[in-house]
Scaffold this motif. Structure first.
Motif, short mmCIF file in Angstrom:
data_model
loop_
_atom_site.label_atom_id
_atom_site.label_comp_id
_atom_site.label_asym_id
_atom_site.label_seq_id
_atom_site.Cartn_x
_atom_site.Cartn_y
_atom_site.Cartn_z
N ARG A 175 0.83 -1.21 0.00
CA ARG A 175 0.00 0.00 0.00
C ARG A 175 0.86 1.26 0.00
NH1 ARG A 175 -4.60 0.94 4.55
NH2 ARG A 175 -2.75 0.92 5.91
N CYS A 186 -9.14 -0.07 -2.00
CA CYS A 186 -8.16 -0.71 -2.89
C CYS A 186 -8.31 -2.22 -2.83
CB CYS A 186 -6.75 -0.25 -2.57
SG CYS A 186 -6.35 -0.12 -0.82
N LEU A 243 -4.21 -2.89 -4.75
CA LEU A 243 -3.16 -2.84 -3.73
C LEU A 243 -2.12 -3.92 -4.01
CD1 LEU A 243 -3.76 -2.43 0.07
CD2 LEU A 243 -2.05 -4.00 -0.77
#
Length: 475
Positions: A175, A186, A243
């Motif tokens: 991330r 995400c 992500l």
């Protein structure tokens, strides 16, 4: 009444006013006295317990539980040893030849010894000033392992207390690398057979469960690269940031390995982080002869790896390894103002854990003791046991699930679902009566028996006996 002085309190703590008790805190003048006797007695209790394994079944039984809460006065060692014996009677026996239910092999003797020494050293790998030699050893060992599995010359990592924490830290690094810290929508793309720790990781990170996309598997149980490609395309069309993609090198029920190389190519093309959960199978990449089982693992951005699951390093022993270890500092560095300014990154700034014990000591001593040949022997013997058991069961009316490592899951074939459950439970009971413990997972609507063949004390004769019990249960 006069107040207690420090000396008086210290005397009470150290048991100097209670003849026959060892010092609570061994002092600098402690050599072969009370501490040696204490460790000697404790070692004997452990050795006796290990030696008595064949007089017991592998599955822990219920035992009399001592009181959890302490009394006003401390207990004598005789009382403590008695209470401890009761607890140990109810402990799982991983060195039993029939202990085949879970990914918990017996510990290497050298690992047990290292664990004791680490406890005595009581160093803290939070900062180098607290553990200079061990901190340097940890960095060197993580770098060697990361290079050995193919992550590159600059790769390194950090130990963690279990694979769940390794996976969490990997996703935090992913991330940060994608600059998605402020995004709660995400997507993490993985297969339906990946570990439940990913669900926990997203919950901790504040990402909704709906954003963990668990994709369909192929007929054998592996994640298909085409499904990953379609999921990446779907996320991009929906405007959802990705992500990470998570591949699994050793699923928990079948020991299957996803097509890591194909997934790595997709991730590179899309600019997406690839994490490999190699908690079970990642150690295969340490030796050339078995590296093919996890082909492509060195192409990942991050890898979790658990030496505790097969190599016999005592728990916990997990590592998070990264191609670019700078992501650890970028993700977790806060500064340690209460420590001396470091020459290098402090251990407490390279992951979620601050205080960490010297877990690296048992990993280092174990790997040094085994050598690459010993690691290879452990791996090959486990895979050989899995192959032997599969061959023994193939002629029976069973459905044997595919597997790439040392796990074998199976169920009765040609039965209705409820009859399969009844057979599974009956066979499980009969196996336990013969001192063989397999686990009972349910997967893809199948009630399974699962054997984990990482126990070095399980011989071919044991596997033949196990297969005989299974055969009789099918009659």
């Amino acid at each position: 009444m006069f107040p207690l002085t420090i000396t008086m309190v210290d005397q009470r703590i150290n048991g100097l006013q209670a003849p026959g008790l060892p010092r609570a805190f061994p002092g600098p003048d402690e050599t072969q006295g009370a501490l040696g006797e204490l460790l000697g007695h404790g070692s004997k209790i452990l050795c006796d317990w290990l030696e008595a394994t064949n007089n017991h079944g592998p599955r822990p039984a219920l035992s009399v539980q001592p009181l959890a809460e302490p009394g006003d006065a401390g207990k004598s060692m005789e009382q403590l040893w008695c209470d401890l014996a009761g607890l140990m009677d109810g402990a799982y026996r991983p060195n039993h030849p029939g202990a085949l239910a879970h990914l918990d092999p017996p510990s290497l003797g050298v690992s047990i010894c290292a664990e004791m020494i680490a406890a005595g050293l009581n160093n803290n790998l939070l900062a180098e000033e607290l553990s200079p030699s061990l901190s340097r050893l940890e960095r060197s060992l993580c770098s060697w392992i990361a290079r050995e599995i193919g992550l590159g010359d600059l790769a390194s990592g950090v130990p963690a207390s279990g694979g769940s924490l390794s996976n969490l830290m990997a996703l935090v690094c992913a991330r940060q690398a994608a600059q998605l810290q402020k995004h709660s929508n995400c997507v993490v793309i993985t297969g339906a057979g990946s570990h439940v720790s990913l669900n926990k990781a997203l919950a901790v990170m504040g990402i909704g469960a709906d954003y963990l996309w668990r994709l369909p598997l192929d007929s054998q149980g592996r994640l298909k690269a085409t499904e990953v490609a379609a999921a990446i395309d779907k996320a991009q069309k929906l405007g959802l940031p990705i992500l990470a993609v998570v591949a699994t090198a050793g699923t928990t029920i079948q020991g299957l390995v996803d097509p890591i190389g194909e997934m790595a190519a997709l991730c590179k093309s899309a600019g997406v982080w690839l994490h490999v959960d190699g908690a079970i199978g990642g150690v295969c990449a340490l030796v050339e002869s078995e590296r093919w089982r996890v082909e492509g693992i060195g192409l990942a951005d991050s890898v979790s790896l658990n030496p505790q699951k097969l190599l016999g390093v005592s728990k916990p022993s997990s590592l998070l390894l990264l191609k670019d270890p700078a992501h650890l500092k970028n993700s977790f560095s806060t500064g340690l103002p209460y420590m001396e300014p470091p020459m290098v990154s402090q251990g407490g700034e390279l992951g979620l854990q601050g205080t960490r014990g010297a877990e690296v000591l048992k990993l280092w001593m174990s790997l040094q003791y085994l050598g690459l040949e010993g690691i290879e022997n452990i791996l090959q013997s486990a895979f050989s046991r899995a192959s032997i058991l599969r061959n023994l069961l193939e002629s029976m009316p069973l459905q044997l699930l595919a597997g790439d490592l040392h796990l074998l899951s199976f169920t009765a074939s040609g039965m209705e679902s409820e009859n399969q459950v009844a057979w599974r439970d009956r066979c499980h009971r009969e196996l336990l009566r013969s001192n063989y413990w397999l686990s009972k997972p349910n997967w893809r609507e199948l009630p399974l028996l699962k054997a984990v063949l990482g126990n070095p004390y399980t011989s071919s004769e044991h596997l033949q006996q196990l297969a005989s019990v299974v055969k009789k249960s099918l009659i």
